[in-house]
Motif scaffolding. Structure first.
Motif, PDB file in Angstrom:
ATOM      1  N   ARG A  64       2.848  10.703  -0.528  1.00 11.46           N
ATOM      2  CA  ARG A  64       3.056  12.107  -0.155  1.00 11.46           C
ATOM      3  C   ARG A  64       2.093  12.581   0.932  1.00 11.46           C
ATOM      4  O   ARG A  64       2.466  13.358   1.803  1.00 11.46           O
ATOM      5  N   HIS A  65       0.838  12.144   0.849  1.00 19.92           N
ATOM      6  CA  HIS A  65      -0.199  12.794   1.639  1.00 19.92           C
ATOM      7  C   HIS A  65      -0.872  11.903   2.675  1.00 19.92           C
ATOM      8  O   HIS A  65      -1.523  12.428   3.569  1.00 19.92           O
ATOM      9  N   ALA A  66      -0.784  10.575   2.523  1.00 22.40           N
ATOM     10  CA  ALA A  66      -1.469   9.690   3.462  1.00 22.40           C
ATOM     11  C   ALA A  66      -0.581   9.494   4.692  1.00 22.40           C
ATOM     12  O   ALA A  66       0.254   8.582   4.748  1.00 22.40           O
ATOM     13  N   ILE A  67      -0.771  10.338   5.684  1.00 22.88           N
ATOM     14  CA  ILE A  67       0.077  10.334   6.877  1.00 22.88           C
ATOM     15  C   ILE A  67      -0.189   9.062   7.680  1.00 22.88           C
ATOM     16  O   ILE A  67      -1.323   8.737   8.023  1.00 22.88           O
ATOM     17  N   GLY A  68       0.896   8.328   7.953  1.00 26.46           N
ATOM     18  CA  GLY A  68       0.773   7.126   8.759  1.00 26.46           C
ATOM     19  C   GLY A  68       0.156   5.949   8.052  1.00 26.46           C
ATOM     20  O   GLY A  68      -0.221   4.961   8.713  1.00 26.46           O
ATOM     21  N   ALA A  69       0.045   5.975   6.751  1.00 27.14           N
ATOM     22  CA  ALA A  69      -0.569   4.864   6.029  1.00 27.14           C
ATOM     23  C   ALA A  69       0.318   3.628   6.123  1.00 27.14           C
ATOM     24  O   ALA A  69       1.541   3.695   6.019  1.00 27.14           O
ATOM     25  N   THR A  70      -0.327   2.479   6.340  1.00 24.84           N
ATOM     26  CA  THR A  70       0.379   1.196   6.390  1.00 24.84           C
ATOM     27  C   THR A  70      -0.090   0.245   5.301  1.00 24.84           C
ATOM     28  O   THR A  70       0.537  -0.796   5.087  1.00 24.84           O
ATOM     29  N   ARG A  71      -1.169   0.566   4.632  1.00 24.14           N
ATOM     30  CA  ARG A  71      -1.756  -0.355   3.661  1.00 24.14           C
ATOM     31  C   ARG A  71      -2.444   0.444   2.563  1.00 24.14           C
ATOM     32  O   ARG A  71      -3.065   1.477   2.818  1.00 24.14           O
ATOM     33  N   VAL A  72      -2.333  -0.066   1.341  1.00 23.90           N
ATOM     34  CA  VAL A  72      -3.067   0.496   0.212  1.00 23.90           C
ATOM     35  C   VAL A  72      -3.576  -0.665  -0.634  1.00 23.90           C
ATOM     36  O   VAL A  72      -2.837  -1.618  -0.911  1.00 23.90           O
ATOM     37  N   ASP A  73      -4.832  -0.611  -0.986  1.00 28.41           N
ATOM     38  CA  ASP A  73      -5.474  -1.660  -1.784  1.00 28.41           C
ATOM     39  C   ASP A  73      -5.889  -1.086  -3.133  1.00 28.41           C
ATOM     40  O   ASP A  73      -6.566  -0.054  -3.199  1.00 28.41           O
ATOM     41  N   VAL A  74      -5.502  -1.789  -4.198  1.00 27.45           N
ATOM     42  CA  VAL A  74      -5.870  -1.413  -5.560  1.00 27.45           C
ATOM     43  C   VAL A  74      -6.727  -2.532  -6.129  1.00 27.45           C
ATOM     44  O   VAL A  74      -6.314  -3.695  -6.142  1.00 27.45           O
ATOM     45  N   ARG A  75      -7.919  -2.195  -6.597  1.00 25.39           N
ATOM     46  CA  ARG A  75      -8.832  -3.209  -7.115  1.00 25.39           C
ATOM     47  C   ARG A  75      -9.383  -2.751  -8.461  1.00 25.39           C
ATOM     48  O   ARG A  75      -9.787  -1.602  -8.630  1.00 25.39           O
ATOM     49  N   LEU A  76      -9.395  -3.701  -9.412  1.00 26.81           N
ATOM     50  CA  LEU A  76      -9.982  -3.486 -10.730  1.00 26.81           C
ATOM     51  C   LEU A  76     -11.071  -4.536 -10.917  1.00 26.81           C
ATOM     52  O   LEU A  76     -10.798  -5.743 -10.898  1.00 26.81           O
ATOM     53  N   THR A  77     -12.292  -4.082 -11.101  1.00 28.20           N
ATOM     54  CA  THR A  77     -13.416  -5.000 -11.237  1.00 28.20           C
ATOM     55  C   THR A  77     -14.211  -4.653 -12.483  1.00 28.20           C
ATOM     56  O   THR A  77     -14.266  -3.494 -12.908  1.00 28.20           O
ATOM     57  N   LEU A  78     -14.831  -5.697 -13.060  1.00 31.31           N
ATOM     58  CA  LEU A  78     -15.680  -5.541 -14.237  1.00 31.31           C
ATOM     59  C   LEU A  78     -17.118  -5.781 -13.811  1.00 31.31           C
ATOM     60  O   LEU A  78     -17.479  -6.867 -13.339  1.00 31.31           O
ATOM     61  N   ASP A  79     -17.948  -4.748 -13.959  1.00 34.98           N
ATOM     62  CA  ASP A  79     -19.339  -4.821 -13.531  1.00 34.98           C
ATOM     63  C   ASP A  79     -20.227  -4.475 -14.715  1.00 34.98           C
ATOM     64  O   ASP A  79     -20.518  -3.304 -14.981  1.00 34.98           O
TER      65      ASP A  79
END
Length: 383
Positions: A291-306
């Protein structure tokens, strides 16, 4: 007084003293006794009516006893009748505080409490003011006990009713959040595909066919989301195991490339509530990207355990703009932040030159470790 006339109560009738000796016990016992019989031993219909009118019955019984007390002159020998009437009156007070409408219970209970407190005062005409006041204070205790016995179940009923209303409200809010987080995500995909199809239909109608097929798939997914939302009221919501599918579906429904990385041990490091929160956050974040990221071409989702913390990061490369709450509809980031805090975590958002980043930190389960899930995913998996 052995002969002559006595004045009986506020009736203003002159009767022989011997007759007064019969009338006074009747006035002391009959109203409260009849009320107790109607409240606790009458037919079901009579009991229902008497319990609804218990405040008025308490007031009338108390007024009758006060009338008797106003007539005796200290030589009255039927103190047992007064005591019995007072005891019955205490039962009527308890019933009034339990079942009567609040205003009637307060008014009728006050009149009955006054009669209960004062019943011994006319029997001791030689008592000093302080002695009479002490007796009246002592005989206030039965009325206090009646208020506690009758009022406590009523208070518990009110608390249970309030708890039911609060639970119903919580279910309504949960359903509203699910509708926003799950269904709005799929509907936004349909809108994006429809806009793409309209853009290319004028120049190349054949190119619109794949978009229509994706719209059909997104519509079916939205229907499935509705079913899942209704089912979420009875079943546990999806957790981290569904996040990868969510990201793949997001990429298939639009032109934005989506990647996900899940570190080893994450799936076993979260409680069921925290895992459901991760799924909800990713759903909301991807919806906001579309909806809001104008012109977005990539999205990265990361789940890490620290250590003892699970960190979720969703970053895109679109032009950043803070999602503004709509006047109607979804609850967005505000409700999402509340949900994260409820699970002991923290949600932060940041807009930078490279796009928009959402970061959530959640406490890991005490029993979790990097090797907590045998046969789990590799250290980093990407889709």
């Amino acid at each position: 007084m052995t002969e002559g006339f006595g004045v009986v109560g506020g009736l203003g009738a002159a009767v022989p003293a011997s007759a007064g000796g019969l009338v006074l016990p009747v006035l002391a016992l009959l109203p409260s006794g009849a009320a107790v019989l109607a409240l606790f031993a009458g037919p079901p219909g009579v009991r229902r009516w008497a319990r609804g009118a218990a405040g008025r019955l308490a007031g009338l019984s108390g007024a009758a006893l006060l009338t008797v007390l106003a007539t005796i002159d200290g030589t009255y020998g039927e103190s047992r009748a007064l005591f019995a009437g007072t005891c019955l009156l205490v039962l009527v007070q308890a019933a009034a505080y339990r079942w009567a409408p609040r205003r009637e219970a307060l008014v009728g209970g006050a009149v009955a409490a006054a009669a209960t407190a004062l019943w011994t005062v006319p029997l001791l005409p030689d008592a000093s003011f302080f002695e009479a006041a002490g007796l009246a204070a002592f005989w206030c205790l039965p009325s206090v006990g009646a208020a506690a016995v009758g009022g406590y179940p009523r208070l518990m009923d009110r608390r249970r009713a309030r708890a039911v209303r609060d639970a119903e409200r919580a279910e309504q809010l949960r359903l509203a959040h699910d509708l926003h987080d799950f269904v709005a995500h799929d509907i936004s995909g349909i809108v994006a595909q429809a806009q793409a199809a309209r853009f290319v239909a004028g120049r190349d109608p054949a190119a619109a066919l794949p978009a229509l097929e994706r719209i059909e798939r997104a519509g079916l997914t939205a229907l499935a989301s509705l079913d899942r939302t209704v089912g979420a009221l009875r079943e546990p919501p999806p957790g981290t195991a569904h996040v990868a599918d969510l990201v793949r579906r997001f990429e298939a429904e639009g032109r934005i490339r989506a990647r996900i990385g899940i570190s080893d041990g994450v799936e076993g490091a979260l409680s069921r509530e925290a895992a459901a929160t991760v799924h909800r956050v990713v759903t909301e974040a991807l919806t906001n990207v579309r909806r809001h990221a104008i012109g977005a071409t990539r999205v990265d989702v990361r789940l890490t355990l620290d250590g003892g913390t699970v960190r979720l990061t969703v970053a895109d490369d679109g032009a950043s703009a803070m999602p503004r709450p709509r006047e109607r509809g979804g609850t967005g980031l505000i409700a999402l932040a509340e949900r994260v805090r409820a699970t002991g975590g923290d949600l932060r958002t940041a807009a930078g030159p490279d796009g928009w980043t959402l970061t959530v930190t959640l406490p890991a389960s005490p029993a979790s470790s990097p090797t907590a899930v045998p046969g789990g995913p590799p250290l980093e998996k990407t889709v």
